[in-house]
Structure formats: C-alpha cells, structure tokens
Write a protein that holds these residues in place. Structure first.
Motif, PDB file in Angstrom:
ATOM      1  N   ARG A 108      24.182  87.495  14.140  1.00  0.00           N
ATOM      2  CA  ARG A 108      24.876  87.589  12.848  1.00  0.00           C
ATOM      3  C   ARG A 108      25.315  86.195  12.430  1.00  0.00           C
ATOM      4  O   ARG A 108      26.154  85.574  13.092  1.00  0.00           O
ATOM      5  N   ARG A 269      21.008  95.819  11.387  1.00  0.00           N
ATOM      6  CA  ARG A 269      21.773  95.917  10.148  1.00  0.00           C
ATOM      7  C   ARG A 269      22.414  94.591   9.760  1.00  0.00           C
ATOM      8  O   ARG A 269      22.539  94.269   8.576  1.00  0.00           O
ATOM      9  N   HIS A 270      22.820  93.796  10.732  1.00  0.00           N
ATOM     10  CA  HIS A 270      23.517  92.542  10.444  1.00  0.00           C
ATOM     11  C   HIS A 270      22.655  91.571   9.642  1.00  0.00           C
ATOM     12  O   HIS A 270      23.180  90.630   9.052  1.00  0.00           O
ATOM     13  N   GLN A 271      21.343  91.781   9.606  1.00  0.00           N
ATOM     14  CA  GLN A 271      20.483  90.906   8.820  1.00  0.00           C
ATOM     15  C   GLN A 271      20.426  91.314   7.354  1.00  0.00           C
ATOM     16  O   GLN A 271      19.873  90.576   6.533  1.00  0.00           O
ATOM     17  N   GLN A 274      24.775  91.151   4.643  1.00  0.00           N
ATOM     18  CA  GLN A 274      25.503  89.952   4.263  1.00  0.00           C
ATOM     19  C   GLN A 274      24.506  88.841   3.952  1.00  0.00           C
ATOM     20  O   GLN A 274      23.291  89.029   4.074  1.00  0.00           O
TER      21      GLN A 274
END
Length: 309
Positions: A108, A269-271, A274
């Motif tokens: 992240r 999901r962190h890609q 944000q």
C-alpha cells in the motif's frame, strides 16, 4: 547486432521483440507452444521452467528477458520455478537477465512510488514479486549474474487484450454508451503504462550497462483516474462520457468465490481504493526515455477497437 532472447510471447514479449528488432538486434522468442519464425524473429518451443533448455537457447545472447505471464491466481505456485530457471539460465549463459515486473512489491503506497520505495507488501502476490527480485539482486551482488528489472503500472494500448487491461475491457461499454463498472474508486488517480513504452524500456535495459543492479520504472503519463481515462477514450470514439461506477467490494468478494481472478483482485484492494501512481523520473534522466503522449495512447487504443468493430 546482438542476440536477445525473450521468454514469453504474450503482449509484453511481442512488443519487446518489436522494440529490439527496431534497434537492429537478432531476436529469439521462447514459449511453451512455440510459434512461426520470420526473418526478424525466431521462435522456439521451450518450457520456461527448464533451466537447461533456457540456457541452451540463450547461449551467446546479450540478454535474456523474462516476459512470462502465469495465470493471476497461480503466482505462488507458478512463478518460483520459472524465476529460478531464468536466473540459472542467465548465470549459465552469461546473458543479462531483464525481468518485467510490476508494482505489487510496494504494497500500500503512501505517495508516488519510486524504484527506491520500500518493498513492503504483505499480500501473497506482493511477496512473490519481492522474493523474485531479492533472489536476483543477491545473485547479482555475488557476481554470479547481471540483472535489472522494469516495473510498470497497469497496461493500456491496442496490444493488450480486452481482458488484460482495466481500461481496455471497458471499450465495448464505451462504444455502446453503457455504464462502465470498474474495480475500485473511479476517482482515485492512477498511472497507466502504454505497452510500446514498456517494450522500449525493456529493450533499453537489456542494451545499456547503466541499467544493471537495480530496478527502473517505465515512463508513463501524468496520472488519470479511471473516470477521466474512460472519458478520454469515449471522446476519441466520438461518444459522450458514460457513467462510471465502482463495483462494490462485497460483490467482488462474492464473485471471487467462483471466479479465481476476482478473488485475487479482492485481495489487492489496496491498489484500487486510493492514489496509485509512480515516479519514473530516474529512467528518463538516465536513458532519455519518455512516455508516449497520452492523446496518442488514446488514439492508438481506440483505433484498434475501430479496426476490429
């Protein structure tokens, strides 16, 4: 003119072959299924996990390129034997090992990612990419092999299959004026890598000793959100911008129960929730490589869609 050997004949391997041929080099492409050789590119059928066969095929080569693309959900099982075989083949043949990589190892991000950003990923796929690079770099520092690595953001361009790009897969919806359902936040800024820029970067890293012993980012345009990028593509088609919505994450996870690809996307999901952008200024400063202008990227991508419509 030197011999350059590429392992993998997908979009990255094919585009890199074209870039090397344009530089006047002899190119040999290795793949499990082989291919039809031409005057410009020789194809051979070789298993990417067979270090001996890879080394034989790379004998006398200036560089060996890792453009392999295992199934997304099989990285933990399929990447280690391929990476080990390529590293061994490069050591035996004396060829520089040039690996095509991505941004997974950073985990992240807390801002724009540079090649010096910590490899801090804790997810499974990120750890796979970290291990591949740390093993290669350790062998390089021990004097056993010479290595370098290119890291790129999500692909875009006519060379990428629809299912291989978060933008390209929306092109049919744009053409029909339908709502585009995307992964993650449609308004999070993202970097996009034009595939010919990827190929040009790999071809440069394999022919310039300044590349050795470190990773480099593929030069890319300023970030565009998915909503902005899709509006650009729609405008180039002569269409109005379509509504763009993010697929709810509970839906992604539910679909992932039966669709391995969606299960793996949910794990990353962190890609998508944000800002996810890179800084490739070191590549430009060192090699003079720059990104193809965004308007040209959009025009080329849309042109390919029109040609197949």
């Amino acid at each position: 003119m030197a011999l350059h050997v590429i392992v993998g004949k997908g979009p990255v391997g094919t585009t890199t072959a074209e870039a090397l041929v344009a530089k006047g080099h002899q190119v040999r492409v290795l793949s499990r299924s082989g291919g039809v050789s031409t005057d410009a590119v020789e194809h051979r059928q070789v298993d990417a996990t067979d270090a001996g066969a890879l080394a034989d095929a790379a004998r006398g080569a200036a560089a060996l390129y890792n453009a392999v693309n295992p199934a997304y959900h099989r990285w933990p099982t399929d990447w280690p034997p391929v990476a080990a075989a390529l590293l061994t083949a490069a050591e035996r043949s004396g060829a520089v090992l040039v690996t095509m990589s991505n941004l997974y190892g950073y985990g992240r991000p807390s801002g724009p990612m540079t090649p010096e950003s910590p490899l801090a990923a804790t997810d499974v796929k990120g750890r796979v990419r970290i291990r591949m690079w740390t093993d290669a770099l350790a062998a390089h520092r021990a004097g056993r092999v010479r290595v370098t690595e290119a890291r790129a953001a999500d692909f875009v361009g006519p060379q990428v299959p629809l299912e291989g790009s978060h933008l390209n897969r929306q092109l049919p919806a744009l053409r029909k004026g339908h709502r585009a359902w995307v992964i993650g936040d449609p308004d999070a800024p993202r970097t996009w890598a034009y595939l010919p820029d990827v190929g040009a970067t790999l071809a440069t890293l394999g022919t310039d000793e300044r590349a050795l012993g470190r990773a480099w980012h593929v030069p890319s345009n300023p970030p565009r959100t998915q909503r902005q990028a899709l509006a650009d593509l729609a405008a180039a088609m002569g269409r109005p911008a379509v509504p763009v919505s993010g697929i709810p994450w509970p839906v992604v996870r539910a679909v992932g129960v039966v669709v391995p690809m969606m299960r793996e996307i949910a794990a990353m999901r962190h890609q998508f929730d944000q800002e996810f952008v890179i800084d490739a200024s070191a590549t430009t400063a060192t090699f003079g490589l720059t990104a193809t202008p965004w308007d040209d990227v959009v025009a080329a991508t849309v042109g390919a869609v029109r040609a197949t419509a």
